[in-house]
Design an enzyme around this catalytic site. Structure first.
Site, short mmCIF file in Angstrom:
data_model
loop_
_atom_site.label_atom_id
_atom_site.label_comp_id
_atom_site.label_asym_id
_atom_site.label_seq_id
_atom_site.Cartn_x
_atom_site.Cartn_y
_atom_site.Cartn_z
N LYS A 54 0.85 -1.21 0.00
CA LYS A 54 0.00 0.00 0.00
C LYS A 54 0.87 1.24 0.00
O LYS A 54 0.64 2.19 -0.76
CB LYS A 54 -0.91 0.02 1.23
CG LYS A 54 -2.11 -0.87 1.11
CD LYS A 54 -2.85 -1.01 2.44
CE LYS A 54 -3.87 -2.15 2.36
NZ LYS A 54 -4.43 -2.54 3.64
N GLN A 98 -4.93 -1.37 9.60
CA GLN A 98 -4.90 -2.70 9.00
C GLN A 98 -5.55 -3.72 9.94
O GLN A 98 -5.22 -3.80 11.12
CB GLN A 98 -3.44 -3.09 8.71
CG GLN A 98 -3.28 -4.42 8.00
CD GLN A 98 -3.84 -4.44 6.58
OE1 GLN A 98 -3.84 -3.43 5.88
NE2 GLN A 98 -4.34 -5.58 6.16
N ASP A 121 -11.41 3.20 4.08
CA ASP A 121 -11.81 1.79 4.01
C ASP A 121 -13.33 1.64 3.94
O ASP A 121 -13.83 0.58 3.60
CB ASP A 121 -11.35 1.07 5.29
CG ASP A 121 -10.07 0.27 5.10
OD1 ASP A 121 -9.83 -0.21 3.98
OD2 ASP A 121 -9.32 0.13 6.08
N1 GUN Z 1 -7.45 -6.51 6.03
C1 GUN Z 1 -7.80 -7.22 4.94
N2 GUN Z 1 -8.36 -6.41 4.02
C2 GUN Z 1 -8.36 -5.17 4.55
C3 GUN Z 1 -8.80 -3.91 4.06
O1 GUN Z 1 -9.32 -3.76 2.95
N3 GUN Z 1 -8.60 -2.87 4.91
C4 GUN Z 1 -8.06 -3.01 6.13
N4 GUN Z 1 -7.92 -1.94 6.90
N5 GUN Z 1 -7.64 -4.17 6.61
C5 GUN Z 1 -7.80 -5.23 5.81
#
Ligand code: GUN
Length: 297
Positions: A54, A98, A121
């Site tokens: 990311k 995350q 998100d």
């Molecule tokens: N863990 C797995 N997929 C995601 C996501 O799209 N966002 C976040 N914050 N954590 C994740």
């Protein structure tokens, strides 16, 4: 193979390039870069890989990346204090914590602490509620990416039968909302669904997001259906393999014989998630500046 391959990797690359163009326009307009803060608690290996990719993608798109790595035993108070600082920081447009978090932390409490205007998100109840009632907010990245692939492949989804397998807050539920808003007839199936193969056989669109390796079989699929595979599962290593194969929730080879179109794993939905995260972050940045979000972003 009868099905057309839906190339998420190529689609994501195009989206990232478009976001990069808009990111440059944002700098020209405001004199600052759009910024994303990513918070990782602990050392989950898969999460470390995601967070690193990311960060790289954010920089490549011409935006600022702020990484906050907290120890696995950090307290709720420490994490909430960090989120408060990020909420108040004008250089931060988007905040992503995350998931999963270590077991001693309450995910819902943490998500609730993020400002809904920085919740790129789309996990905050305010944004989930906005999606449910048809207001603009932030939509979770993975289902929004799936929707982009589906509308690119099929055009208008009106009247189509869609079956979403999985009812998670991150994928299944928002996916069902998006398909409903696009005038599809939606069924949400899950682990307690009776006769799942029969339910899936009705579908013109199948979205599999359950985390069960190769659950969806070829004889479950209506000929010509579009199949979106959100699963990423690592099989146990077979003879002589160092690492097990990466497979989706769909038995790719047999389903591809029957479906009209299908996403591969890897290279299907996965790359879309980060591309949409970049897009959501830039949308947040335009909004946080009180500016109109460009139409084609
Ligand atoms: N863990 C797995 N997929 C995601 C996501 O799209 N966002 C976040 N914050 N954590 C994740």
């Amino acid at each position: 193979m009868a099905a057309q391959l839906i190339d998420g990797k190529a689609f994501a690359a195009t989206l990232r390039a478009r976001v990069g163009g808009h990111a440059a326009a944002f700098v020209a307009r405001t004199g600052r870069q759009a910024g994303l803060a990513v918070v990782l608690v602990g050392h989950d290996p898969a999460s470390e890989v995601y967070v690193r990719s990311k960060g790289k993608a954010v920089l490549a798109a011409g935006m600022a990346s702020f990484e906050h790595l907290l120890p696995a035993d950090c307290s709720a108070a420490q994490l909430l204090a960090l989120i408060e600082r990020l909420n108040a920081d004008p250089a931060v447009d988007g905040i992503l914590v995350q998931l999963p978090l270590p077991a001693h932390l309450d995910e819902q409490q943490v998500i609730a602490a993020i400002s809904p205007d920085k919740d790129v998100d789309g996990f905050h109840v305010i944004n989930a509620g906005r999606l449910a009632v048809g207001l603009s907010g932030f939509v979770p990245c993975t289902p929004l990416g799936c929707m982009m692939l589906l509308t690119d492949q099929l055009g208008d989804l009106s009247g189509m039968e869609a079956v979403v397998i999985g009812r998670s807050n991150i994928v299944g539920k928002p996916m069902a909302q998006l398909l409903t808003a696009a005038n599809a007839t939606v069924t949400v199936a899950h682990s307690r669904t009776r006769d799942l193969p029969a339910v899936v056989r009705r579908a013109d669109i199948v979205v599999a997001a359950v985390g069960r390796p190769e659950l969806v079989r070829g004889d479950w699929i209506k000929p010509g259906a579009a199949v979106i595979d959100v699963g990423i599962n690592r099989l146990p290593p077979a003879n002589g393999e160092a690492k097990g194969r990466l497979v989706g929730d769909v038995a790719f080879a047999e389903v591809a014989e029957v479906a009209g179109a299908i996403t591969p794993v890897p290279g299907g939905v996965g790359p879309m998630t980060i591309a949409v995260l970049l897009r959501n972050t830039l949308v947040a940045a335009w909004r946080n500046e009180g500016l109109e979000v460009p139409q084609d972003l």
